[in-house]
Structure formats: structure tokens, C-alpha cells
Design a protein around this motif. Structure first.
Motif, PDB file in Angstrom:
ATOM      1  N   ASP A  50      67.066   7.905  40.161  1.00 13.87           N
ATOM      2  CA  ASP A  50      67.139   7.352  41.517  1.00 13.87           C
ATOM      3  C   ASP A  50      68.523   6.874  41.923  1.00 13.87           C
ATOM      4  O   ASP A  50      68.663   6.216  42.943  1.00 13.87           O
TER       5      ASP A  50
ATOM      6  N   SER B 295      68.913  16.461  39.466  1.00 15.52           N
ATOM      7  CA  SER B 295      69.126  17.253  40.671  1.00 15.52           C
ATOM      8  C   SER B 295      70.605  17.196  41.026  1.00 15.52           C
ATOM      9  O   SER B 295      71.267  16.191  40.770  1.00 15.52           O
TER      10      SER B 295
ATOM     11  N   TYR C 142      77.673  16.984  48.992  1.00 15.89           N
ATOM     12  CA  TYR C 142      77.736  16.248  50.249  1.00 15.89           C
ATOM     13  C   TYR C 142      79.082  16.564  50.907  1.00 15.89           C
ATOM     14  O   TYR C 142      80.079  16.842  50.228  1.00 15.89           O
TER      15      TYR C 142
ATOM     16  N   ASN D 230      71.683  13.327  40.949  1.00 14.09           N
ATOM     17  CA  ASN D 230      70.692  12.272  41.144  1.00 14.09           C
ATOM     18  C   ASN D 230      69.938  12.106  39.843  1.00 14.09           C
ATOM     19  O   ASN D 230      69.259  13.023  39.382  1.00 14.09           O
ATOM     20  N   ARG D 231      70.111  10.956  39.234  1.00 14.54           N
ATOM     21  CA  ARG D 231      69.492  10.693  37.950  1.00 14.54           C
ATOM     22  C   ARG D 231      68.900   9.299  38.013  1.00 14.54           C
ATOM     23  O   ARG D 231      69.598   8.339  38.327  1.00 14.54           O
TER      24      ARG D 231
ATOM     25  N   THR E 150      67.451  21.586  42.513  1.00 12.16           N
ATOM     26  CA  THR E 150      66.708  20.610  41.727  1.00 12.16           C
ATOM     27  C   THR E 150      66.393  21.063  40.308  1.00 12.16           C
ATOM     28  O   THR E 150      65.934  20.248  39.500  1.00 12.16           O
TER      29      THR E 150
ATOM     30  N   LYS F  94      71.502  21.383  48.057  1.00 16.79           N
ATOM     31  CA  LYS F  94      71.030  20.787  46.816  1.00 16.79           C
ATOM     32  C   LYS F  94      70.305  21.812  45.968  1.00 16.79           C
ATOM     33  O   LYS F  94      69.886  22.864  46.463  1.00 16.79           O
TER      34      LYS F  94
ATOM     35  N   LEU G  31      74.378  15.528  53.567  1.00 19.17           N
ATOM     36  CA  LEU G  31      73.980  16.459  52.527  1.00 19.17           C
ATOM     37  C   LEU G  31      74.262  17.880  52.997  1.00 19.17           C
ATOM     38  O   LEU G  31      73.837  18.287  54.080  1.00 19.17           O
TER      39      LEU G  31
ATOM     40  N   PHE H 195      73.778  18.002  43.963  1.00 19.33           N
ATOM     41  CA  PHE H 195      74.004  18.014  45.405  1.00 19.33           C
ATOM     42  C   PHE H 195      75.475  18.272  45.706  1.00 19.33           C
ATOM     43  O   PHE H 195      76.355  17.960  44.912  1.00 19.33           O
TER      44      PHE H 195
ATOM     45  N   GLY I 174      61.232   8.429  45.892  1.00 24.87           N
ATOM     46  CA  GLY I 174      62.296   8.366  44.911  1.00 24.87           C
ATOM     47  C   GLY I 174      62.319   9.620  44.091  1.00 24.87           C
ATOM     48  O   GLY I 174      61.958  10.683  44.557  1.00 24.87           O
ATOM     49  N   GLY I 175      62.775   9.471  42.877  1.00 28.62           N
ATOM     50  CA  GLY I 175      62.880  10.639  42.037  1.00 28.62           C
ATOM     51  C   GLY I 175      64.107  11.440  42.393  1.00 28.62           C
ATOM     52  O   GLY I 175      64.760  11.206  43.407  1.00 28.62           O
ATOM     53  N   GLY I 176      64.412  12.398  41.580  1.00 27.95           N
ATOM     54  CA  GLY I 176      65.662  13.107  41.749  1.00 27.95           C
ATOM     55  C   GLY I 176      65.754  13.996  42.953  1.00 27.95           C
ATOM     56  O   GLY I 176      66.841  14.407  43.323  1.00 27.95           O
ATOM     57  N   ARG I 177      64.649  14.297  43.596  1.00 26.17           N
ATOM     58  CA  ARG I 177      64.708  15.307  44.646  1.00 26.17           C
ATOM     59  C   ARG I 177      64.837  14.735  46.047  1.00 26.17           C
ATOM     60  O   ARG I 177      65.090  15.474  46.992  1.00 26.17           O
ATOM     61  N   ALA I 178      64.633  13.423  46.177  1.00 26.32           N
ATOM     62  CA  ALA I 178      64.649  12.838  47.519  1.00 26.32           C
ATOM     63  C   ALA I 178      66.058  12.877  48.089  1.00 26.32           C
ATOM     64  O   ALA I 178      67.020  12.510  47.424  1.00 26.32           O
ATOM     65  N   GLU I 179      66.167  13.295  49.322  1.00 26.99           N
ATOM     66  CA  GLU I 179      67.464  13.358  49.987  1.00 26.99           C
ATOM     67  C   GLU I 179      67.804  11.998  50.557  1.00 26.99           C
ATOM     68  O   GLU I 179      66.990  11.366  51.226  1.00 26.99           O
TER      69      GLU I 179
END
Lengths: 115, 110
Positions: B96, B32, B36, B93-94, B51, B49, B46, B34, A98-103
């Protein structure tokens, strides 16, 4: 493994019927997400799982919607008593960690039409 | 709340033209970011990206730089091709969750 797969690709149902969609994530991925996309809009977050635990549900997910991931592998999204406003593309995605970096990797979606 | 705003389309360009699709975000903290892409008949993929601030993501000739001071993540490509025709989504992405913009449809004319 060829990626995230969703079944069915298309579903037409009458208003008031129940429907269930299935998502098979990439096998080593522990996170699974459901999104909904309507025409001309970006995908909207519905819910997500880490393994079998459902960690968050959007306010968009009314009590007619339920999602499960019983063994931490595939997931199902059920809509009870469908309404015309439920017509949309339902997208599933998975990621490792998880976390913000997971694609997140997305499936091709299930297009639901409620008539 | 957290959101993503991107320029409305459709955007129509001739092949080999320069492309910019603007994207700005609102967030508490530093998500992060992105891009897409959704090609006709295919699922979301994707594209690139970044981060953290000042990171540059790049792929397939596309680039975007994470600009904290302007809360932007604009997508650029120096010379587009017909095969770049697709819908492009900016996202953050915030906590999760990936939050998407509405998408920008790009048409490239030969």
C-alpha cells in the motif's frame, strides 16, 4: 468532483512557526496518502490513512509532524516548529481500496518555503 | 529495502525520435509497477501500470513491460512529441505504499 484538492498551494513561513495543510480527497476514496517531494527527487512516502485510521507512518515523519483524518474525509498535515529542511512540496493522494493495484490520484501539492 | 532506480536526466530528444527511459526495481515479492508523469505546473498523473509479470501497460503511445527476470519496467514511445515534455517517475506499489524513483526530465525539441 474534480479530483484531489490541496490548500494552500503555497505557504511561506518563518522558521519556528507552525503550519497546517489541508487535503480533500476524491469523495468515494477511503485511502489517503501524504508524500513529500524535494527538488530533483521523487515523492517520498510520509503516512497514509484508511478512512480515519492512520495505518502507517514513515521514519521521515518526525514528532514535529502530525496528520489527522478525523471523519475519514479530508485530512490535515501539521508541522510544528518548522525548520528550513522542511521546505518541500507536500503531496496528497487518494485511492479507493488498497492493495498493489489501486490507482492513487494526486493533488497539485502545497509548496512550503521556510525562511 | 524496496527501491526504484531510473535513468538520470535530463533527456533531450528531437520530435518524432524514439524514447526509452530505463527503470529497475528491487523488491521482495512482486509489486505492481507504474509510470507517473508530471507536466509543467500540474500534479502527478498515472501514465500506465502493470500488475504482474509480463503485463504490458500502455497509454498515449507509451508502453512498458513488467520484466520479472530483469526486474525492469522500461518506458518506451516510438515517436515523441513536444507535448511529451515532462518529468517521468517510475514507481512500485508494495504494501500500500507507492515508492518512486527520482524522476527523469524529458525535453522534446521541435
Amino acid at each position: 468532483d474534480t479530483g484531489v484538492s490541496q490548500d494552500p498551494r503555497h505557504k511561506i513561513t518563518k522558521r519556528g512557526q507552525n503550519v497546517t495543510f489541508r487535503c480533500d480527497p476524491i469523495s468515494e476514496h477511503n485511502r489517503l496518502y501524504w508524500y513529500r517531494q524535494t527538488l530533483g527527487q521523487g515523492p517520498e512516502f510520509l503516512t497514509y490513512f484508511q478512512n480515519e485510521a492512520q495505518l502507517e507512518k514513515s521514519r521521515l515523519l518526525s514528532d514535529r509532524f502530525s496528520a489527522e483524518r478525523p471523519k475519514g474525509s479530508f485530512s490535515t498535515l501539521e508541522i510544528q516548529r518548522t525548520e528550513q529542511g522542511d521546505s518541500a512540496m507536500y503531496l496528497c493522494a487518494s485511492s479507493f481500496g488498497g492493495g498493489g493495484r489501486a490507482e492513487a490520484f494526486f493533488g497539485q501539492g502545497t509548496r512550503l518555503t521556510v525562511v | 529495502g524496496d527501491s526504484v532506480t531510473q535513468m538520470e536526466g535530463p533527456v533531450t530528444l528531437s520530435e518524432e525520435a524514439f524514447l526509452t527511459i530505463n527503470c529497475t526495481y528491487t523488491a521482495t515479492g512482486y509489486p505492481s509497477l507504474f509510470w507517473y508523469v508530471q507536466y509543467p505546473g500540474e500534479g502527478l498523473q498515472l501514465l500506465l501500470k502493470a500488475t504482474k509479470a509480463d503485463d504490458k501497460g500502455s497509454n498515449k503511445g507509451f508502453e512498458a513491460t513488467y520484466r520479472k527476470e530483469t526486474t525492469s519496467f522500461h518506458l518506451e514511445k516510438g515517436s515523441v512529441q513536444v507535448s511529451d515534455s515532462a518529468v517521468y517517475f517510475c514507481a512500485q506499489n508494495r504494501d500500500d505504499k507507492i515508492i518512486f524513483g527520482k524522476g527523469t526530465r524529458l525535453h522534446i525539441l521541435p
